[in-house]
Motif scaffolding. Structure first.
Motif, mmCIF file in Angstrom:
data_model
loop_
_atom_site.group_PDB
_atom_site.id
_atom_site.type_symbol
_atom_site.label_atom_id
_atom_site.label_comp_id
_atom_site.label_asym_id
_atom_site.label_seq_id
_atom_site.Cartn_x
_atom_site.Cartn_y
_atom_site.Cartn_z
ATOM 1 N N GLU A 103 35.579 -12.791 -26.877
ATOM 2 C CA GLU A 103 35.643 -13.265 -28.256
ATOM 3 C C GLU A 103 34.262 -13.499 -28.840
ATOM 4 O O GLU A 103 34.052 -13.355 -30.036
ATOM 5 C CB GLU A 103 36.466 -14.557 -28.322
ATOM 6 N N GLY A 104 33.301 -13.865 -28.004
ATOM 7 C CA GLY A 104 31.941 -14.065 -28.474
ATOM 8 C C GLY A 104 31.082 -12.852 -28.176
ATOM 9 O O GLY A 104 31.237 -11.796 -28.782
ATOM 10 N N ALA A 105 30.169 -12.993 -27.231
ATOM 11 C CA ALA A 105 29.284 -11.898 -26.845
ATOM 12 C C ALA A 105 29.145 -11.890 -25.334
ATOM 13 O O ALA A 105 29.029 -12.945 -24.699
ATOM 14 C CB ALA A 105 27.915 -12.052 -27.507
ATOM 15 N N LEU A 106 29.157 -10.708 -24.750
ATOM 16 C CA LEU A 106 29.023 -10.549 -23.310
ATOM 17 C C LEU A 106 27.540 -10.550 -22.955
ATOM 18 O O LEU A 106 26.799 -9.626 -23.288
ATOM 19 C CB LEU A 106 29.680 -9.247 -22.855
ATOM 20 N N THR A 107 27.097 -11.597 -22.258
ATOM 21 C CA THR A 107 25.724 -11.660 -21.785
ATOM 22 C C THR A 107 25.589 -10.818 -20.522
ATOM 23 O O THR A 107 26.578 -10.309 -19.980
ATOM 24 C CB THR A 107 25.329 -13.103 -21.493
ATOM 25 N N ALA A 108 24.351 -10.685 -20.030
ATOM 26 C CA ALA A 108 24.132 -9.926 -18.800
ATOM 27 C C ALA A 108 24.892 -10.556 -17.643
ATOM 28 O O ALA A 108 25.496 -9.854 -16.815
ATOM 29 C CB ALA A 108 22.639 -9.848 -18.501
ATOM 30 N N ALA A 109 24.891 -11.900 -17.578
ATOM 31 C CA ALA A 109 25.612 -12.576 -16.500
ATOM 32 C C ALA A 109 27.114 -12.347 -16.615
ATOM 33 O O ALA A 109 27.805 -12.123 -15.611
ATOM 34 C CB ALA A 109 25.295 -14.064 -16.523
#
Length: 363
Positions: free
Chosen positions: A131-137
């Motif tokens: 729903e937000g943003a997929l970070t590298a982690a």
């Protein structure tokens, strides 16, 4: 071609060619040298077409565009990876590469496709949405969950993995994220979301579902289930109300427009899927019916659910007849009643095709 006469334009410009020759414009070079606005103003669209032809220009200008950047990251595994930790180490490196590309372009990823190929040619694909943003982690975490689901399940591939690829399928400008006044989601919410995503990685996307509001008349039609992580936007059922669906498809999340014929509140506590068969009878023990004009045959006196014991009816409301899609073979005709039982419970029952059904329970 500049020295060729204007008659070389062809038979479709025969009258225009004669007019141009009489005006002293005798060659294609003479015509091409004229300013385009002046030719359009004097000879109209036909003159503009002849002018473009004399200049050797295309009928329509080239619609050039800059191709989108290729953001997918790929790694080949040699020797093939059969252990989760080996493949997950490569996936983490890919996640870092992908995040670096996105940051360089000022983008964030909201849906990523995790792809794998085996040494026997098998292809595995799973899409993850956030729903937000997929970070590298977060990318590395979901890749590990997915690899664990692929390599440890009973349906695991027949060979080791030879290729891994992360493809961002939905990206948007990185304009930040506005958290609530008291901060973001609680730690418990974050742990629950990670646990649900982990279960999806092991059992598949349809193993974890969440409810969102939808259009519909009955309580069962007012909620639809979507896989966890997919976009949770309230929608209307397009197959029942296409025009209204088009107007609200992009409406604000959580908003469902008024639905003609929708059952009035309050909403029931339990919706039975599938509905439970029932009997509704009057004081003489005869089945209660509803005519085609929506007129009830007698006052309901008792209700029996799925062959159970009869329960006395102390109050009732209705009937509310509903006729849906009367113009095709898939249409439905039914009538609702709300029944209050002497034990204090209340039920929503519907009569369809000569049979009563308990659709929901109140309280």
């Amino acid at each position: 071609m500049a020295s060729r006469p204007v008659s070389a334009l062809g038979s479709e410009f025969e009258m225009l060619s004669g007019l141009l020759a009489r005006m002293g414009v005798r060659t294609l070079g003479d015509l091409a040298a004229l300013p385009a606005p002046a030719v359009l103003g004097r000879f109209g669209s036909e003159g503009a077409a002849a002018h473009r032809l004399a200049r050797g220009q295309d009928e329509r200008p080239l619609a050039a565009r800059t191709p989108p950047p290729d953001l997918a990251v790929t790694a080949e595994l040699d020797p093939p990876a059969e252990r989760v930790d080996t493949a997950a180490f490569v996936a983490k490196s890919l996640a870092d590469q992908l995040q670096e590309r996105l940051v360089t372009l000022g983008l964030v990823c909201t849906m990523v496709a995790i792809e794998a190929e085996t040494e026997h040619g098998e292809q595995l694909v799973r899409r993850w949405r956030h729903e937000g943003a997929l970070t590298a982690a977060a990318l590395a975490e979901r890749a590990r969950w997915q690899l664990d689901g692929w390599l440890t399940s009973e349906m695991r591939p027949s060979g080791g993995l030879t290729l891994l690829r992360l493809t961002p399928e939905e990206v948007r400008p990185d304009d930040g994220r506005q958290l609530g006044f008291w901060g973001g989601a609680s730690a418990a919410d974050t742990r629950a979301a990670r646990a649900l995503s982990r279960v999806q990685g092991m059992l598949g996307p349809d193993a974890v579902l969440t409810a969102v509001l939808a259009g519909g008349r009955s309580p069962a039609e007012q909620v639809r289930l979507v896989p966890w992580g997919d976009e949770r936007v309230a929608t209307v059922d397009a197959h029942l109300h296409r025009s209204r669906a088009r107007r609200t498809e992009r409406g604000a999340a959580g908003e469902v427009p008024p639905w003609p014929g929708r059952l009035a509140g309050p909403a029931p506590a339990v919706v039975h899927q599938p509905p439970r068969p029932a009997e509704v009878c009057d004081g003489a023990g005869q089945p209660v019916g509803v005519s085609g004009r929506g007129v009830i045959s007698a006052a309901p006196a008792w209700l029996a659910i799925a062959g159970g014991r009869p329960m006395g009816v102390t109050a009732w409301a209705g009937p509310w007849p509903i006729e849906e899609r009367w113009w095709d073979a898939g249409g439905r005709r039914r009538a609702w009643l709300q029944l209050l039982i002497d034990e204090g419970d209340a039920y929503l029952v519907a009569r369809e095709a000569g049979q009563w059904w308990v659709e929901a329970t109140y309280g």
